[in-house]
Design a protein around this motif. Structure first.
Motif, PDB file in Angstrom:
ATOM      1  N   ASP A 269       0.855  -1.197   0.000  1.00 11.48           N
ATOM      2  CA  ASP A 269       0.000   0.000   0.000  1.00 11.48           C
ATOM      3  C   ASP A 269       0.894   1.251   0.000  1.00 11.48           C
ATOM      4  OD1 ASP A 269      -1.622   2.133   0.532  1.00 11.48           O
ATOM      5  OD2 ASP A 269      -2.813   1.090   2.072  1.00 11.48           O
ATOM      6  N   ILE A 270       0.996   1.884  -1.139  1.00 10.52           N
ATOM      7  CA  ILE A 270       1.889   3.036  -1.265  1.00 10.52           C
ATOM      8  C   ILE A 270       1.465   4.176  -0.334  1.00 10.52           C
ATOM      9  CG2 ILE A 270       0.683   4.127  -3.242  1.00 10.52           C
ATOM     10  CD1 ILE A 270       3.464   4.779  -4.423  1.00 10.52           C
ATOM     11  N   ASN A 271       0.180   4.314  -0.100  1.00  7.06           N
ATOM     12  CA  ASN A 271      -0.285   5.411   0.759  1.00  7.06           C
ATOM     13  C   ASN A 271       0.098   5.216   2.220  1.00  7.06           C
ATOM     14  OD1 ASN A 271      -1.728   7.401  -0.958  1.00  7.06           O
ATOM     15  ND2 ASN A 271      -2.798   5.530  -1.595  1.00  7.06           N
ATOM     16  N   LYS A 272       0.126   3.963   2.639  1.00  4.70           N
ATOM     17  CA  LYS A 272       0.564   3.668   4.013  1.00  4.70           C
ATOM     18  C   LYS A 272       2.009   4.129   4.206  1.00  4.70           C
ATOM     19  CE  LYS A 272      -1.530  -0.389   6.124  1.00  4.70           C
ATOM     20  NZ  LYS A 272      -1.469  -1.845   6.087  1.00  4.70           N
ATOM     21  N   ILE A 273       2.840   3.824   3.225  1.00 12.19           N
ATOM     22  CA  ILE A 273       4.264   4.190   3.293  1.00 12.19           C
ATOM     23  C   ILE A 273       4.418   5.714   3.316  1.00 12.19           C
ATOM     24  CG2 ILE A 273       6.335   4.297   1.813  1.00 12.19           C
ATOM     25  CD1 ILE A 273       6.385   1.744   3.282  1.00 12.19           C
ATOM     26  N   VAL A 274       3.697   6.368   2.435  1.00 14.76           N
ATOM     27  CA  VAL A 274       3.816   7.828   2.347  1.00 14.76           C
ATOM     28  C   VAL A 274       3.335   8.485   3.644  1.00 14.76           C
ATOM     29  CG1 VAL A 274       2.962   9.870   1.123  1.00 14.76           C
ATOM     30  CG2 VAL A 274       3.729   7.869  -0.167  1.00 14.76           C
ATOM     31  N   ALA A 275       2.294   7.918   4.222  1.00 15.46           N
ATOM     32  CA  ALA A 275       1.771   8.499   5.462  1.00 15.46           C
ATOM     33  C   ALA A 275       2.769   8.338   6.617  1.00 15.46           C
ATOM     34  CB  ALA A 275       0.438   7.831   5.828  1.00 15.46           C
ATOM     35  N   LYS A 276       3.466   7.219   6.621  1.00 16.60           N
ATOM     36  CA  LYS A 276       4.252   6.824   7.792  1.00 16.60           C
ATOM     37  C   LYS A 276       5.693   7.322   7.771  1.00 16.60           C
ATOM     38  CE  LYS A 276       4.563   2.389  10.240  1.00 16.60           C
ATOM     39  NZ  LYS A 276       4.282   0.942  10.015  1.00 16.60           N
ATOM     40  N   TYR A 277       6.240   7.579   6.594  1.00  9.23           N
ATOM     41  CA  TYR A 277       7.677   7.894   6.497  1.00  9.23           C
ATOM     42  C   TYR A 277       7.928   9.323   6.018  1.00  9.23           C
ATOM     43  CZ  TYR A 277       8.466   3.067   7.599  1.00  9.23           C
ATOM     44  OH  TYR A 277       8.483   1.871   8.271  1.00  9.23           O
ATOM     45  N   ASP A 278       9.007   9.919   6.549  1.00 12.86           N
ATOM     46  CA  ASP A 278       9.340  11.318   6.211  1.00 12.86           C
ATOM     47  C   ASP A 278      10.158  11.415   4.941  1.00 12.86           C
ATOM     48  OD1 ASP A 278       8.242  11.918   8.705  1.00 12.86           O
ATOM     49  OD2 ASP A 278      10.210  11.625   9.700  1.00 12.86           O
ATOM     50  N   ILE A 279      11.001  10.396   4.744  1.00 14.46           N
ATOM     51  CA  ILE A 279      11.941  10.444   3.624  1.00 14.46           C
ATOM     52  C   ILE A 279      11.645   9.268   2.710  1.00 14.46           C
ATOM     53  CG2 ILE A 279      14.377  10.441   2.966  1.00 14.46           C
ATOM     54  CD1 ILE A 279      15.052  11.409   5.781  1.00 14.46           C
ATOM     55  N   LEU A 280      11.358   9.581   1.455  1.00 12.06           N
ATOM     56  CA  LEU A 280      10.959   8.539   0.511  1.00 12.06           C
ATOM     57  C   LEU A 280      11.995   8.420  -0.598  1.00 12.06           C
ATOM     58  CD1 LEU A 280       7.212   9.689   0.170  1.00 12.06           C
ATOM     59  CD2 LEU A 280       8.139   7.955   1.743  1.00 12.06           C
ATOM     60  N   ILE A 281      12.523   7.209  -0.747  1.00 13.64           N
ATOM     61  CA  ILE A 281      13.478   6.959  -1.825  1.00 13.64           C
ATOM     62  C   ILE A 281      12.753   6.219  -2.941  1.00 13.64           C
ATOM     63  CG2 ILE A 281      15.641   5.814  -2.486  1.00 13.64           C
ATOM     64  CD1 ILE A 281      16.516   5.959   0.442  1.00 13.64           C
ATOM     65  N   PHE A 282      12.631   6.870  -4.080  1.00 12.09           N
ATOM     66  CA  PHE A 282      11.944   6.234  -5.207  1.00 12.09           C
ATOM     67  C   PHE A 282      12.952   5.471  -6.058  1.00 12.09           C
ATOM     68  CE2 PHE A 282       7.508   7.500  -5.220  1.00 12.09           C
ATOM     69  CZ  PHE A 282       7.499   8.507  -4.257  1.00 12.09           C
ATOM     70  N   ALA A 283      12.718   4.175  -6.195  1.00 18.30           N
ATOM     71  CA  ALA A 283      13.583   3.332  -7.030  1.00 18.30           C
ATOM     72  C   ALA A 283      12.715   2.453  -7.931  1.00 18.30           C
ATOM     73  CB  ALA A 283      14.509   2.490  -6.157  1.00 18.30           C
ATOM     74  N   ILE A 284      11.721   3.108  -8.502  1.00 18.19           N
ATOM     75  CA  ILE A 284      10.788   2.455  -9.432  1.00 18.19           C
ATOM     76  C   ILE A 284      11.270   2.770 -10.849  1.00 18.19           C
ATOM     77  CG2 ILE A 284       8.413   2.678 -10.338  1.00 18.19           C
ATOM     78  CD1 ILE A 284       7.648   3.530  -7.378  1.00 18.19           C
TER      79      ILE A 284
ATOM     80  N   LEU B 251       2.634  14.706  -1.282  1.00 18.39           N
ATOM     81  CA  LEU B 251       4.078  14.495  -1.110  1.00 18.39           C
ATOM     82  C   LEU B 251       4.766  15.772  -0.641  1.00 18.39           C
ATOM     83  CD1 LEU B 251       4.950  12.378  -4.293  1.00 18.39           C
ATOM     84  CD2 LEU B 251       4.791  11.580  -1.925  1.00 18.39           C
ATOM     85  N   LYS B 252       4.004  16.839  -0.574  1.00 18.94           N
ATOM     86  CA  LYS B 252       4.556  18.178  -0.353  1.00 18.94           C
ATOM     87  C   LYS B 252       5.487  18.277   0.862  1.00 18.94           C
ATOM     88  CE  LYS B 252       3.073  22.942  -0.745  1.00 18.94           C
ATOM     89  NZ  LYS B 252       1.945  23.868  -0.651  1.00 18.94           N
ATOM     90  N   GLY B 253       5.097  17.674   1.965  1.00 15.76           N
ATOM     91  CA  GLY B 253       5.903  17.800   3.180  1.00 15.76           C
ATOM     92  C   GLY B 253       7.050  16.795   3.274  1.00 15.76           C
ATOM     93  N   LYS B 254       7.198  15.963   2.259  1.00 16.62           N
ATOM     94  CA  LYS B 254       8.179  14.876   2.333  1.00 16.62           C
ATOM     95  C   LYS B 254       9.526  15.294   1.743  1.00 16.62           C
ATOM     96  CE  LYS B 254       4.925  12.193   3.838  1.00 16.62           C
ATOM     97  NZ  LYS B 254       4.942  11.619   5.188  1.00 16.62           N
ATOM     98  N   ILE B 255      10.538  14.553   2.159  1.00 20.06           N
ATOM     99  CA  ILE B 255      11.833  14.657   1.481  1.00 20.06           C
ATOM    100  C   ILE B 255      11.904  13.487   0.496  1.00 20.06           C
ATOM    101  CG2 ILE B 255      14.337  14.542   1.765  1.00 20.06           C
ATOM    102  CD1 ILE B 255      13.894  15.694   4.613  1.00 20.06           C
ATOM    103  N   ILE B 256      12.142  13.830  -0.765  1.00 24.38           N
ATOM    104  CA  ILE B 256      12.112  12.819  -1.822  1.00 24.38           C
ATOM    105  C   ILE B 256      13.510  12.625  -2.378  1.00 24.38           C
ATOM    106  CG2 ILE B 256      11.189  12.256  -4.121  1.00 24.38           C
ATOM    107  CD1 ILE B 256       8.888  12.567  -2.311  1.00 24.38           C
ATOM    108  N   PHE B 257      13.977  11.384  -2.377  1.00 21.02           N
ATOM    109  CA  PHE B 257      15.226  11.075  -3.075  1.00 21.02           C
ATOM    110  C   PHE B 257      14.913  10.185  -4.265  1.00 21.02           C
ATOM    111  CE2 PHE B 257      17.319  12.745   0.620  1.00 21.02           C
ATOM    112  CZ  PHE B 257      18.530  13.213   0.128  1.00 21.02           C
TER     113      PHE B 257
END
Lengths: 331, 331
Positions: A68-83, A99-105
């Motif tokens: 569940d991608i939304n669960k991950i986005v809700a729970k974590y501050d820093i998201l590393i996309f490797a898709i 995704l606005k408040g997140k740190i995205i790598f």
């Protein structure tokens, strides 16, 4: 670390798996989203990813796995996309959380085919993520060697150097060295362009060119990459740093690179379609070529290698003739 | 060409044989000195060099073969030396004719062990050959691929651009492209230093480092080479040109490079002496390391890779520990 950063990896392939492995060296818990529920079950039961990088062993209690991608986005501050970039848009369509408040790598080595944007720009323009909260993780790094715990160097690029440092600290270990950089644009374009040069190396190999020519191709490739990136984002950078030249070399000289394999089939006479069907996937360099060619038409960079690959892949030009012409433009 | 230049090659190894082959594409007669009389007979009878590059076929009527170095020097205006640097001094001791009026091209990738000089300087200082009559022929070019007529690019460096053009015209053919340069010092040092980096690549491989590290090593190697050459001879040069970066890559990535093989044995635990005995020859990079280390002590260049190789080869340092230290100096 006293308070550990909350980091999640999105993706189920080799590179995603390698990044999760690096993070588990430092973090008690790593979030991990993948769409394949069977693979999640397999990892939980057998402690490794079934299809990708299966030699990397995990302790499942360290993994917070979900489809569940939304669960991950809700729970974590820093998201590393490797898709893979070809699936990024369809994955992001599942999002109901901002995704606005997140740190995205981004650990995606390519261009978003639907928008022609590099991944950082895609998140910035379409998801309102401020540029300072966008970063890039780049090699030279084959995932397979991470699984084997062979020494590898990563470059972590982010405008906000605190974010870069945090990510750097979370990834490094006895077999991973990290370096931080503020050249996110350069790192992303290098990551994308190197796949085109790997396709070119494959085409040349398929056509029967040898190691002498390969060295000339790589030497011209890094000069071409420098000219291209300079047009896109001029800043002081040493193009021979590992994030640019090293990344080009590890891909261009790898016999396992999917981009090189794809090029090799084209050089041997396969059509683009049959090569793609044979590989049952599309090499990142295929999309990258189209986007890079379009960009260089706009910015005026002199890019004979990109042009030749574009003509072969998209203009139905004969690879042998096109590369013969190319050899006269190299030195 | 109406009046053909009188060019001779001195040396009987693979690279000498490859250069003779290139010249026979353009010249009716090529002078060829080698000390091995049996090999000369073999070439005359069987049309190929028995031990080196034996797949290259010659028309003996085009070859003016002799084991008398003085005959060659008397008869030819332009002399291409392709003798391993370890044997150069003893070969030159046979000379009774002056070299002063000759045009000398070096195709020797190394340093003269007895004097610590690059080959061009050796001829200039010890044989009064004016600098404008000294040139260098450099790759990236494996001799084996010349025999197979696979497209290769050479750089011909000479202060006197007319000499460079003449040599360029004599070497190029449908499978050889040439480029001229006035950076003879840079080309010679690059040619020498790349062998040290190939030894380093071999040591790393022998110790179990993988492709990710190899890419980092080459990326650091080219930066180190740039710093070193800049100290020796500062001029505007693009270190990513084929004569520098291309030459480094073709050697550093070659599994057939004797320097890489030598390094690999050291990495696997052989002593220097046993590796040399096993290979029944001494890799150019062995001498180059000593000379380069001495030079960098004088000129102050920052050369962590050369230092590490020097410590392993000459200071009896443990390769594993020395390379572990080196990994912390690379990025």
């Amino acid at each position: 670390m006293n308070e550990q950063p909350k980091i999640a990896v999105l993706g189920g392939g080799s590179w995603a798996t390698a990044i999760v492995k690096m993070l588990t060296e430092n973090l008690n818990t790593v979030g991990w989203y993948m769409r394949n529920a069977a693979a999640i079950d397999h990892i939980k039961r057998n402690h490794h990813n079934p299809k990708y990088l299966s030699s990397a062993e995990f302790n499942p209690t360290q993994l917070d796995l979900t489809k569940d991608i939304n669960k991950i986005v809700a729970k974590y501050d820093i998201l590393i996309f490797a898709i893979p970039s070809a699936f990024l848009v369809s994955e992001l369509e599942k999002l109901t959380k901002p995704l606005k408040g997140k740190i995205i790598f981004s650990a995606i080595k390519g261009i978003v085919p639907e928008t022609g944007l590099i991944v950082g720009e895609h998140f910035h323009k379409n998801y309102d993520v401020p540029l300072e909260n966008i970063g890039v993780i780049t090699g030279p790094c084959h995932a397979e060697e991470v699984a084997m715990e062979r020494l590898s160097y990563l470059t972590i690029a982010c405008q906000n150097q605190e974010n870069a440092k945090l990510m750097s600290k979370s990834l490094k270990s006895w077999y991973i060295k990290t370096k931080i950089s503020d050249d996110i644009i350069g790192a992303e374009y290098a990551s994308m362009l190197k796949n085109i040069y790997a396709v070119a190396a494959g085409i040349a190999h398929g056509l029967g060119y040898g190691d002498n020519f390969q060295a000339v191709l790589m030497s011209n490739g890094i000069r071409e990459m420098k000219r291209f990136i300079k047009k896109v984002h001029k800043m002081k950078r040493n193009i021979n740093n590992s994030a640019y030249l090293g990344d080009l070399l590890v891909t261009g000289y790898s016999l396992f690179s999917r981009n090189r394999q794809f090029g090799n089939m084209i050089g041997k006479g396969y059509t683009v379609k049959s090569a793609q069907m044979e590989m049952s996937m599309i090499a990142e360099g295929y999309y990258a070529t189209k986007s890079a060619f379009k960009m260089k038409e706009e910015n005026g960079a002199n890019t004979p290698i990109i042009d030749a690959v574009f003509n072969v892949l998209y203009n139905n030009k004969d690879a042998k003739k096109e590369f013969k012409k190319l050899t006269n433009k190299l030195d």
